[in-house]
Motif scaffolding. Sequence first.
Motif, mmCIF file in Angstrom:
data_model
loop_
_atom_site.group_PDB
_atom_site.id
_atom_site.type_symbol
_atom_site.label_atom_id
_atom_site.label_comp_id
_atom_site.label_asym_id
_atom_site.label_seq_id
_atom_site.Cartn_x
_atom_site.Cartn_y
_atom_site.Cartn_z
ATOM 1 N N LEU A 4 3.468 10.477 -6.857
ATOM 2 C CA LEU A 4 4.578 11.024 -7.641
ATOM 3 C C LEU A 4 4.470 10.693 -9.124
ATOM 4 C CD1 LEU A 4 7.603 10.313 -5.257
ATOM 5 C CD2 LEU A 4 6.270 12.413 -5.527
ATOM 6 N N ARG A 5 3.466 9.916 -9.487
ATOM 7 C CA ARG A 5 3.251 9.553 -10.892
ATOM 8 C C ARG A 5 4.538 9.022 -11.495
ATOM 9 N NH1 ARG A 5 -1.468 11.585 -12.853
ATOM 10 N NH2 ARG A 5 -0.711 11.592 -15.001
ATOM 11 N N ALA A 6 4.994 7.872 -10.977
ATOM 12 C CA ALA A 6 6.280 7.298 -11.351
ATOM 13 C C ALA A 6 6.426 7.082 -12.855
ATOM 14 C CB ALA A 6 6.479 5.966 -10.626
ATOM 15 N N ASP A 7 5.318 6.869 -13.542
ATOM 16 C CA ASP A 7 5.406 6.603 -14.978
ATOM 17 C C ASP A 7 5.783 7.840 -15.776
ATOM 18 O OD1 ASP A 7 2.923 7.679 -14.230
ATOM 19 O OD2 ASP A 7 2.029 7.054 -16.141
ATOM 20 N N ARG A 8 5.712 9.038 -15.118
ATOM 21 C CA ARG A 8 6.040 10.267 -15.834
ATOM 22 C C ARG A 8 7.231 10.989 -15.213
ATOM 23 N NH1 ARG A 8 0.079 12.966 -17.039
ATOM 24 N NH2 ARG A 8 -0.819 11.149 -18.077
ATOM 25 N N ARG A 50 0.829 -1.205 0.000
ATOM 26 C CA ARG A 50 0.000 0.000 0.000
ATOM 27 C C ARG A 50 0.862 1.254 0.000
ATOM 28 N NH1 ARG A 50 -2.547 0.446 4.525
ATOM 29 N NH2 ARG A 50 -2.140 -1.526 5.582
ATOM 30 N N ALA A 51 2.004 1.188 0.687
ATOM 31 C CA ALA A 51 2.912 2.329 0.697
ATOM 32 C C ALA A 51 3.479 2.592 -0.694
ATOM 33 C CB ALA A 51 4.049 2.080 1.694
ATOM 34 N N ARG A 52 3.885 1.522 -1.381
ATOM 35 C CA ARG A 52 4.432 1.691 -2.722
ATOM 36 C C ARG A 52 3.384 2.253 -3.685
ATOM 37 N NH1 ARG A 52 7.620 -2.860 -1.028
ATOM 38 N NH2 ARG A 52 5.902 -4.322 -1.355
ATOM 39 N N LEU A 53 2.170 1.724 -3.594
ATOM 40 C CA LEU A 53 1.112 2.206 -4.475
ATOM 41 C C LEU A 53 0.784 3.676 -4.193
ATOM 42 C CD1 LEU A 53 -1.306 -0.867 -4.435
ATOM 43 C CD2 LEU A 53 0.008 -0.024 -6.388
ATOM 44 N N ALA A 54 0.778 4.042 -2.904
ATOM 45 C CA ALA A 54 0.459 5.417 -2.539
ATOM 46 C C ALA A 54 1.485 6.393 -3.105
ATOM 47 C CB ALA A 54 0.386 5.544 -1.019
ATOM 48 N N GLY A 68 14.644 15.851 -19.260
ATOM 49 C CA GLY A 68 15.129 14.759 -18.420
ATOM 50 C C GLY A 68 15.025 13.422 -19.108
ATOM 51 N N VAL A 69 15.368 12.420 -18.375
ATOM 52 C CA VAL A 69 15.297 11.048 -18.868
ATOM 53 C C VAL A 69 14.158 10.345 -18.141
ATOM 54 C CG1 VAL A 69 16.510 8.851 -19.083
ATOM 55 C CG2 VAL A 69 17.768 11.011 -19.298
ATOM 56 N N ARG A 70 13.290 9.731 -18.902
ATOM 57 C CA ARG A 70 12.176 9.020 -18.271
ATOM 58 C C ARG A 70 12.699 7.930 -17.361
ATOM 59 N NH1 ARG A 70 6.817 8.454 -19.248
ATOM 60 N NH2 ARG A 70 6.959 9.735 -21.121
ATOM 61 N N MET A 71 12.150 7.883 -16.150
ATOM 62 C CA MET A 71 12.576 6.856 -15.198
ATOM 63 C C MET A 71 11.654 5.649 -15.337
ATOM 64 S SD MET A 71 13.422 9.137 -11.836
ATOM 65 C CE MET A 71 14.067 7.718 -10.949
ATOM 66 N N THR A 72 12.187 4.531 -15.688
ATOM 67 C CA THR A 72 11.374 3.345 -15.910
ATOM 68 C C THR A 72 11.585 2.294 -14.855
ATOM 69 O OG1 THR A 72 13.077 2.410 -17.325
ATOM 70 C CG2 THR A 72 11.350 3.723 -18.395
ATOM 71 N N GLY A 73 12.521 2.498 -13.953
ATOM 72 C CA GLY A 73 12.768 1.474 -12.954
ATOM 73 C C GLY A 73 13.099 2.077 -11.616
#
Length: 224
Positions: free
Chosen positions: A204-208, A195-199, A219-224
Amino acid sequence: MRPKGAPSRAPFTLFPERYRCMLWVMAGCGLRLGETMGLGRDRISFADRLITVDRQVACDGDTGSGRYGRMRLRHVKWREDGEQGRRVPLPDVVAIALRRHLRDHGTWGDEELLFPNATGTGLLYPYYWYGRIWRPALAAADVDYFKPHSLRHFYAASLLSQGVPVSEVSAWLGHTSVSFTERYYAGLMPDAPDRARLAIDGALRADRLEAPGRRGGRGVRMTG
């Protein structure tokens, strides 16, 4: 969904009607048995949808003989008399049960207790509760014995399984520390890291998210 290990509601309807509301208070607000016995009308705010828990019925009064304990109404467990106790959310289902109880049975004494003894002339004794109310109801419902305190655990399990913060649950239970609640109910929060990771991923919208470093601010897209 009912939390694993939650007590059945079957015995509720087999309790004496005068004391049935006690089950709703313990299971729906997390009060201890003694705290429920010490609940007065002035501790219930239907307008604010809160219950103030600051006293309990206990068998620890001085008898003068050093044997057994005299029944008394005193401040809540492990608290000093000057402390204000705790305020617990009042769910609608419990509020309905309390209103019905007040309508049908009223209160007793200067403290306006909701659950006095069977004759309405004094405090409700724990031995009477266990011997004449609790055990007979479980037997009539053909339910394996469990302690009334299990209703308090049901309350905590229900909240934690729905993602209510453990700090809030701890405060409503009246525990001395959040760490105690975490240790006691750790098994009910195995998905907390997920739940913490999903929150955070959602916040932070990790996909963007892009890392700095490229000229021009790109910048460089962060994929991992």
